[in-house]
Design an enzyme around this catalytic site. Structure first.
Site, short mmCIF file in Angstrom:
data_model
loop_
_atom_site.label_atom_id
_atom_site.label_comp_id
_atom_site.label_asym_id
_atom_site.label_seq_id
_atom_site.Cartn_x
_atom_site.Cartn_y
_atom_site.Cartn_z
N LYS A 22 -13.59 0.40 15.60
CA LYS A 22 -12.24 -0.20 15.76
C LYS A 22 -11.78 -0.13 17.21
O LYS A 22 -11.09 -1.03 17.70
CB LYS A 22 -11.24 0.47 14.81
CG LYS A 22 -11.44 0.03 13.37
CD LYS A 22 -10.55 0.74 12.37
CE LYS A 22 -11.03 0.38 10.96
NZ LYS A 22 -10.35 1.11 9.90
N ASP A 55 -4.46 -6.42 4.94
CA ASP A 55 -5.45 -7.33 5.54
C ASP A 55 -5.42 -8.71 4.88
O ASP A 55 -5.88 -9.68 5.47
CB ASP A 55 -6.86 -6.73 5.38
CG ASP A 55 -7.03 -5.52 6.30
OD1 ASP A 55 -6.47 -5.54 7.41
OD2 ASP A 55 -7.70 -4.55 5.89
N LYS A 113 8.87 -17.52 -10.50
CA LYS A 113 8.15 -16.45 -11.20
C LYS A 113 6.94 -17.04 -11.94
O LYS A 113 7.08 -18.06 -12.64
CB LYS A 113 9.11 -15.81 -12.21
CG LYS A 113 8.52 -14.65 -12.93
CD LYS A 113 9.49 -14.11 -13.98
CE LYS A 113 8.79 -13.10 -14.84
NZ LYS A 113 9.53 -12.78 -16.05
N LYS A 124 -10.98 -3.67 18.89
CA LYS A 124 -9.56 -3.95 19.15
C LYS A 124 -9.16 -3.59 20.58
O LYS A 124 -7.98 -3.65 20.93
CB LYS A 124 -8.69 -3.22 18.12
CG LYS A 124 -9.11 -3.54 16.67
CD LYS A 124 -8.11 -3.12 15.62
CE LYS A 124 -8.69 -3.30 14.22
NZ LYS A 124 -7.69 -3.49 13.19
N ASN A 184 0.85 -1.20 0.00
CA ASN A 184 0.00 0.00 0.00
C ASN A 184 0.89 1.24 0.00
O ASN A 184 2.12 1.14 0.00
CB ASN A 184 -0.96 -0.03 1.20
CG ASN A 184 -0.21 -0.14 2.50
OD1 ASN A 184 0.57 0.74 2.86
ND2 ASN A 184 -0.41 -1.24 3.23
N PHE A 243 -4.47 3.31 14.76
CA PHE A 243 -4.75 4.32 13.74
C PHE A 243 -5.89 3.81 12.87
O PHE A 243 -6.06 2.60 12.72
CB PHE A 243 -3.51 4.55 12.86
CG PHE A 243 -2.57 5.56 13.44
CD1 PHE A 243 -1.81 5.25 14.55
CD2 PHE A 243 -2.45 6.83 12.88
CE1 PHE A 243 -0.95 6.19 15.12
CE2 PHE A 243 -1.60 7.77 13.43
CZ PHE A 243 -0.85 7.45 14.55
N1 CTP Z 1 -4.04 -3.41 12.01
C1 CTP Z 1 -3.34 -4.52 12.43
N2 CTP Z 1 -3.40 -5.69 11.72
C2 CTP Z 1 -4.13 -5.76 10.59
C3 CTP Z 1 -4.85 -4.64 10.13
C4 CTP Z 1 -4.78 -3.46 10.87
O1 CTP Z 1 -2.67 -4.45 13.46
N3 CTP Z 1 -4.17 -6.90 9.91
C5 CTP Z 1 -4.00 -2.17 12.81
C6 CTP Z 1 -3.38 -0.99 12.09
O2 CTP Z 1 -1.99 -0.92 12.37
C7 CTP Z 1 -4.15 0.17 12.66
C8 CTP Z 1 -5.51 -0.40 12.99
O3 CTP Z 1 -5.34 -1.81 13.07
O4 CTP Z 1 -3.60 0.65 13.88
C9 CTP Z 1 -6.59 -0.09 11.99
O5 CTP Z 1 -6.15 -0.39 10.69
P1 CTP Z 1 -7.05 -0.11 9.41
O6 CTP Z 1 -6.31 -0.58 8.19
O7 CTP Z 1 -7.55 1.31 9.43
O8 CTP Z 1 -8.34 -0.99 9.68
P2 CTP Z 1 -8.67 -2.51 9.62
O9 CTP Z 1 -8.76 -3.02 11.01
O10 CTP Z 1 -7.70 -3.23 8.73
O11 CTP Z 1 -10.13 -2.51 9.01
P3 CTP Z 1 -10.63 -2.06 7.54
O12 CTP Z 1 -9.48 -2.37 6.60
O13 CTP Z 1 -11.82 -2.87 7.31
O14 CTP Z 1 -10.93 -0.60 7.63
#
Ligand code: CTP
Length: 401
Positions: free
Chosen positions: A334, A276, A286, A338, A207, A320
């Site tokens: 969240k 995710d 490859k 969490k 990303n 975050f």
């Molecule tokens: N995070 C994490 N592990 C993951 C995904 C996210 O620890 N697999 C943590 C990120 O570091 C951040 C928080 O969870 O502090 C929220 O991440 P974000 O990408 O905004 O949300 P998601 O929980 O992944 O949910 P969504 O993608 O559905 O918005």
């Protein structure tokens, strides 16, 4: 340990006011070393500063280069804070451009303590876009500025550019000194940057995260005396001084590194943009192209923060939330899911927010439901707001000495 300030005086008509600053700080039992630039010596004498600081004064005029080469390191190490008052456009410009060609600028460059500039100059110089850009740039890197006052200037012009009264500068300095080292004794684990999920030896999914927010937090936490470990995905950023960096690639690597440091940490700040999903299988070789379309099957990565939330006990957990819509409601979800103390939420489509920027625009929501909206600010300034919030929570939880 007795606090020690290095005061750099650069060459402006307001240099004489630095004498009152030195004497005011000495009355508060703060050790002072003064560095006068060559130009400052045209306005004030080393002897006056030597008498008031009760310490030797360093100038570039009479010393051998060899002497200051060593001296600047020892002064930089000794300082709890460096104040530059008055700070001319010249010294600000030099530091902003990485120039270290005299005692004052080499000391600033070698220091890891807070550095506070008190600019004073002609109003047109102060308002010059180059000077303003240099100030903005230095602010974004964590340097502090005391705003000059408006009034009649020595040159006869009316406008902004006057050095504030010594009492005002002393107040600001004391404020920064109290903040200094306020996280001493705390172990802070920060995650930053993107994760990289391999498809085959050549390709990957990732990303746009630059890591800037997490690195700014790690840097400021170290400046404020915490022991800091930074678990980071690939970025172009340099590890901040006094921070231990653990480089990782994938979300699973990050999960392992976070778990390995869980016991050690009092505070965990998850600024990383964790993928995710990852390809269900990483091809050893490859993947060759064929005539038909291909489908990449992805599998869920662990939610590292959610796992931490389950076992958090009395640790402070900060997350975050990067969103493109419904910021507050998603962020609130969240926090609950969490088990966070608070979450820093930003809409990555908003101007001045987003991954690659040096600035951010956020709302901070705590688990009690309090919401604070902040205007656009540098990631360094925001890092300090986040650390202040952690300190306040920590005090409530009675874990601060
Ligand atoms: N995070 C994490 N592990 C993951 C995904 C996210 O620890 N697999 C943590 C990120 O570091 C951040 C928080 O969870 O502090 C929220 O991440 P974000 O990408 O905004 O949300 P998601 O929980 O992944 O949910 P969504 O993608 O559905 O918005």
């Amino acid at each position: 340990m007795k606090k020690h300030i290095v005061i750099g005086v650069s060459g402006g008509i307001a240099a004489y006011k630095a004498l009152d600053i030195v004497s005011g700080l000495r009355k508060r039992d703060i050790g002072i070393n003064v560095i006068l630039t060559k130009n400052a010596c045209e306005f004030v004498t080393p002897l006056s500063f030597q008498t008031l600081s009760n310490n030797y004064v360093v100038t570039d005029t009479f010393q051998e280069p060899k002497a200051w080469e060593v001296e600047h390191i020892s002064l930089a190490k000794k300082a709890s804070l460096i104040l530059i008052a008055p700070a001319t456009a010249n010294v600000i410009g030099k530091v902003a451009n990485g120039i270290a060609d005299d005692m004052l600028t080499t000391t600033i460059m070698a220091a890891r303590c807070p550095i506070v500039f008190a600019p004073a100059m002609n109003t047109n110089m102060y308002n010059n876009p180059i000077v303003q850009e240099n100030i903005q740039f230095l602010r974004s890197k964590g340097y502090y500025f005391i705003e000059p006052e408006s009034g009649w200037l020595a040159c006869g012009d009316l406008g902004k550019g006057k050095l504030p009264k010594p009492e005002v500068i002393i107040e600001e300095v004391l404020k920064h000194m109290n903040q200094n080292q306020d996280l001493e004794g705390k172990n802070i684990l920060v995650t930053a940057g993107p994760t990289v999920e391999a498809i085959d030896p050549m390709r990957y999914i990732t990303n746009h995260s630059s890591g800037k927010m997490g690195y700014a937090i790690a840097q400021q936490a170290a400046v404020r005396g915490a022991s800091v470990k930074l678990i980071s995905g690939p970025t172009h950023l340099q590890c901040p001084p006094y921070v231990e960096k653990i480089g990782i690639q994938s979300a699973v690597d990050m999960q392992q590194a976070v778990n390995a440091n869980f016991q050690w940490a009092d505070i965990i700040i998850k600024a990383a943009a964790v993928a995710d999903y990852r390809p269900i299988e990483e091809s050893k070789h490859k993947i060759k192209k064929a005539n038909q379309d291909i489908t990449l099957t992805l599998t869920r990565n662990p939610d590292i923060l959610q796992e931490l939330g389950r076992k958090k006990a009395n640790k402070i957990l900060v997350g975050f939330a990067a969103e493109t819509k419904d910021l507050i409601s998603y962020a609130k979800e969240k926090i609950m899911k969490k088990n966070l103390d608070f979450i820093v939420a930003n809409n990555i489509n908003e101007k001045g927010a987003g991954f690659k920027e040096d600035t951010n625009v956020v709302s901070i929501i705590d688990k009690e439901g309090n919401i604070n909206h902040y205007p656009m600010m540098s990631k360094v300034e925001l890092a300090n707001i986040i650390l202040d919030k952690i300190k306040d929570r920590s005090a409530i939880m009675n874990s601060f000495r």
